[in-house]
Enzyme design. Sequence first.
Site, mmCIF file in Angstrom:
data_model
loop_
_atom_site.group_PDB
_atom_site.id
_atom_site.type_symbol
_atom_site.label_atom_id
_atom_site.label_comp_id
_atom_site.label_asym_id
_atom_site.label_seq_id
_atom_site.Cartn_x
_atom_site.Cartn_y
_atom_site.Cartn_z
ATOM 1 C CE LYS A 193 -2.012 -2.713 -3.234
ATOM 2 N NZ LYS A 193 -2.084 -2.238 -1.846
ATOM 3 N N GLY A 209 5.063 12.419 1.222
ATOM 4 C CA GLY A 209 3.771 12.073 0.614
ATOM 5 C C GLY A 209 2.664 12.929 1.183
ATOM 6 N N GLY A 243 -0.764 12.427 0.336
ATOM 7 C CA GLY A 243 -2.019 11.789 -0.058
ATOM 8 C C GLY A 243 -2.786 11.373 1.172
ATOM 9 C CG ASN A 244 -5.894 7.936 2.888
ATOM 10 O OD1 ASN A 244 -5.293 7.348 3.782
ATOM 11 N ND2 ASN A 244 -7.202 8.081 2.913
ATOM 12 C CB ALA A 245 -0.705 7.205 3.924
ATOM 13 N N GLY A 246 -0.243 10.278 4.069
ATOM 14 C CA GLY A 246 0.624 11.378 4.511
ATOM 15 C C GLY A 246 -0.138 12.520 5.178
#
Length: 421
Positions: free
Chosen positions: A106, A218, A220-223
């Site tokens: 990471k 969230g 963003g991308n995931a949410g």
Amino acid sequence: MSEELNPFKIAQEQLDKAAEVMKLDKHAHEILREPMQEVAVHMPVKMRDGNTKVFNGFRVLYNNARGPGKGGIRFHPQESIDTVRALSAWMTWKCSLANVPYGGAKGGIICDTKSMNDVEIEALSRGYIRAINKFIGPQIDVPAPDVYTTPQIMAWMMDEFSKIQGHNEFGVITGKPLEVWGSEGRGDATATGGMYVLREAAKMQKIDLKNAKIAVQGFGNAGTFAFTLAKEMFGSKVVAISDSNGGVYNPKGLDFEKLREAKEKKGSVQDAKDVEKISNEELLELDVDVLIPAAIENQVTKRNADKINAKILLELANGPVTPDADDILMERGVLDMPDFLVNSGGVTVSYFEWVQNIAGYYWEAQEVYAKLDKIITKSFNDVIATRKAYADKKMKIAPRTAAYIIAVDRVAKAMKARGWY
Ligand code: NAD
């Protein structure tokens, strides 16, 4: 950050718990409690006001017994070496559980992209790659996007690495735009994988997802993909969603387009019309069928675990639930599906992207989704079967511990075969 919420301490605690249950060899345990390599870098960037600002970043390779390191790069003002260490450990378990041929890694940079323009972000991204270029590569360590990093940033980073090498090296980084050989399906892969887990979990719990009430933390991308896909795939009703400013609630279901417009034009989902404003804390405690944390770590802790009302907790973010909350959720009968199973769709399609880059042969979206579904559904079934095997031995373990047992066992066996202990 309190020690109790230090993400790396949490990652170590989770490993210790699984090691005890599975009776992990003590030498393997010792190796797996710490990252193999940590790199700290400092990057000067000329800012638009004429000043030069020095940014600090990290790249951690947790373990590479099963293959090159794999893991995203985060741009965050509160980034810390311990967050990056924890995320690199979770990547190791995630890649192992999905059974893709990678270790875990990471990266992170301490920065606030909201106060930077694109020229500054590009300069920082290229500076980071110049600083870590000796520690990454298609067979060494393969980064990808994470919080506040985008496909565009991945393209700049791949370009900088290619320039240093003197030839194109598309396979050095995944999550790239399609124009520079990203994979079909990578954009929504994390949420799509999460939806496959939700489909299986709901089937097991006999929950009808059609019209089920869902809350997402969230935007963003995931949410955002979790929101649209839950509606598209199952006809579920997303009743609450939030961003870093707070959340919005509508028991009749939220309108995605209105929220997106409010976020784009005014900066927050809270600026949308016809919604009730709620806090991020309130969102977590709503009376819903499914709760999807899709933002940051440490959202469900011992302070609020007894107030979670969802039947299924789908951990799309990394590390949203602390170990002491795990026990409370299990006692209360909340089915908590662990992060490194739920969000493994991202790394799985990143793996597909890397395979396609190396082969120079590209797949259609349908093929990507079919392969993803197969891998995620198998991981889900493995976790449930492991849990059952322990239940048969009169040991009640959480899905997270079951997932750890599978993942740690594979890495330990690879280290053993290589003669590391
Ligand atoms: P993103 O940068 O696209 O979005 C993050 C969202 O979280 C933003 O909407 C932001 O407003 C919100 N947020 C930030 N702080 C918050 C807070 N205190 N409370 C509520 N919301 C807050 O990031 P992303 O890629 O969607 O990642 C979200 C989570 O999913 C992270 O934990 C990440 O590690 C994990 N994840 C992402 C991927 C991926 O492919 N994108 C893969 C695996 C895991």
